[in-house]
Enzyme design. Structure first.
Site, PDB file in Angstrom:
ATOM      1  N   SER A 180      53.388  50.168  45.993  1.00 14.19           N
ATOM      2  CA  SER A 180      52.372  49.823  44.879  1.00 14.19           C
ATOM      3  C   SER A 180      51.360  49.170  45.580  1.00 14.19           C
ATOM      4  O   SER A 180      50.752  49.378  46.510  1.00 14.19           O
ATOM      5  CB  SER A 180      53.020  49.373  43.703  1.00 14.19           C
ATOM      6  N   ASP A 187      54.473  60.285  38.484  1.00 12.58           N
ATOM      7  CA  ASP A 187      54.292  58.576  38.265  1.00 12.58           C
ATOM      8  C   ASP A 187      53.108  58.288  37.610  1.00 12.58           C
ATOM      9  O   ASP A 187      52.101  58.703  37.536  1.00 12.58           O
ATOM     10  CB  ASP A 187      53.885  58.268  39.987  1.00 12.58           C
ATOM     11  N   HIS A 217      57.065  55.136  39.175  1.00 11.47           N
ATOM     12  CA  HIS A 217      56.400  54.231  39.882  1.00 11.47           C
ATOM     13  C   HIS A 217      57.340  53.435  40.825  1.00 11.47           C
ATOM     14  O   HIS A 217      56.818  52.996  41.879  1.00 11.47           O
ATOM     15  CB  HIS A 217      55.163  53.601  39.054  1.00 11.47           C
TER      16      HIS A 217
END
Length: 270
Positions: free
Chosen positions: A95, A217, A246
Site C-alpha cells: 500500500s 481492490d 487491498h
C-alpha cells in the site's frame, strides 16, 4: 538497540545473506506479514518494522508536520537501514509503503536491489486522464466518517478494504490494527495518503520494480498497476492476481505467498 529501531519496533529474523525489508500499509503493522515471514527465514535476513503512527508505536513520537508528506516516512526507512548498517536490500512494500520505498530509492538507489510493490498507488484521486478510483467528495465523506465515530468507521471500512467475508479472520485482524491507531493520528495519516500525488516522481525511480496487484481492490483500480509500469523510470513488471481486496497477503495467503516468493527470488528478465 538503537533509538530508531526501538521507536519502530524493528525486528530482524532469519539467517540468510540477503536482506529483505517488509513494510506495511495504512491501518496495519508488521503483523500483516505473518503468513509470508515463515517462508523467508531460511534464505533471508528479514527486517520488520512499524510505520510511525501505527497502533503499535508510541503516539508521542508522531510528528504531524513530519508525516504530512510521504517523505517523512521515507526518511524513517533510510534511518532504519542506516542504523542496522544495511548496504543493500530487497524492499517489499504494501500500500502506501510502495511509494515510501520508491521515494527512499530515489535518494539512495544503492540501498535497494529491487522493490516489490503490493497494492501500491501513486495517486488515489481521479484526475484528467488518470483514474485513481476516488473523487474528492468520496474522500471528504471518508474523512468525515473517521472524525465523527472512529470505531464505527473502522468496522465499516475493514470489510470493504479486505474484501470477501465480513466474518473472516483477515477482516477481524485488520479491524483490530486499524482500531489500535489513535483516531486523530489515523485521520492525519489517511489524509496524507489519500491526498498524495506521487506521479511526478515515478520517472526518477531507477530500481527494478515488481508491481503486484489484486484483481479487485477497493483502494486501487487495476489500471493503476499499468500506470505504474508505464511511468516508473527503471525496469518494471506487473502481475495481477486473482485475489480480492487491498490486503491480499493477509486475506488470500494461499494465492499471494507463492507470487510474492517468485518476485522476491526472480529478477526481471532482460
Amino acid at each position: 538497540m538503537g533509538i530508531v529501531e526501538e521507536a519502530h519496533n524493528v525486528k530482524v529474523l532469519g539467517s540468510g545473506d540477503q536482506i529483505i525489508v517488509l513494510a506495511h500499509g495504512f491501518g496495519t503493522d508488521q503483523s500483516v506479514w505473518k503468513h509470508l515471514v515463515p517462508y523467508l527465514l531460511e534464505d533471508y535476513r528479514v527486517v520488520l518494522y512499524d510505520n510511525m503512527g501505527a497502533g503499535t508505536t508510541n503516539p508521542d513520537y508522531f510528528d504531524f508536520n513530519r508525516y504530512a508528506t510521504l517523505e517523512g516516512y521515507a526518511y524513517d526507512l533510510l534511518a532504519i537501514l542506516e542504523e542496522l548498517q544495511i548496504e543493500s536490500c530487497i524492499f517489499v512494500g504494501h500500500s502506501v509503503s510502495c511509494m515510501i520505498g520508491a521515494v527512499a530509492s530515489i535518494s539512495r538507489p544503492d540501498l535497494f536491489t529491487k522493490i516489490v510493490m503490493i497494492s501500491g498507488s501513486p495517486r488515489y484521486l481521479n484526475d484528467v486522464d488518470y483514474f485513481g478510483g476516488f473523487e474528492q467528495e468520496d474522500l471528504d465523506q471518508l474523512f468525515e466518517a473517521m472524525q465523527s465515530n472512529y470505531k464505527a468507521w473502522c468496522s465499516g471500512f475493514a470489510p470493504l478494504a479486505v474484501g470477501g467475508d465480513m466474518e473472516s479472520v483477515a477482516v477481524q485482524e485488520f479491524s483490530r490494527t486499524l482500531f489500535n491507531m489513535r483516531p486523530d493520528i489515523a485521520l492525519s495519516v489517511a489524509q496524507t495518503i489519500f491526498q498524495s500525488d506521487m506521479r511526478q516522481i515515478l520517472s526518477l525511480v531507477t530500481v527494478p520494480c515488481h508491481i503486484i496487484q489484486s484483481m479487485k481492490d477497493l483502494a486501487v483500480p487495476v489500471v493503476v498497476s499499468e500506470y505504474l509500469h508505464r511511468n516508473i523510470g527503471g525496469d518494471s513488471i506487473v502481475e495481477v492476481m486473482s485475489s480480492d481486496g487491498h490486503l491480499p497477503q493477509l486475506s488470500s495467503p494461499d494465492t499471494v505467498i507463492p507470487v510474492l516468493l517468485r518476485h522476491i527470488r526472480q529478477n526481471i528478465a532482460q
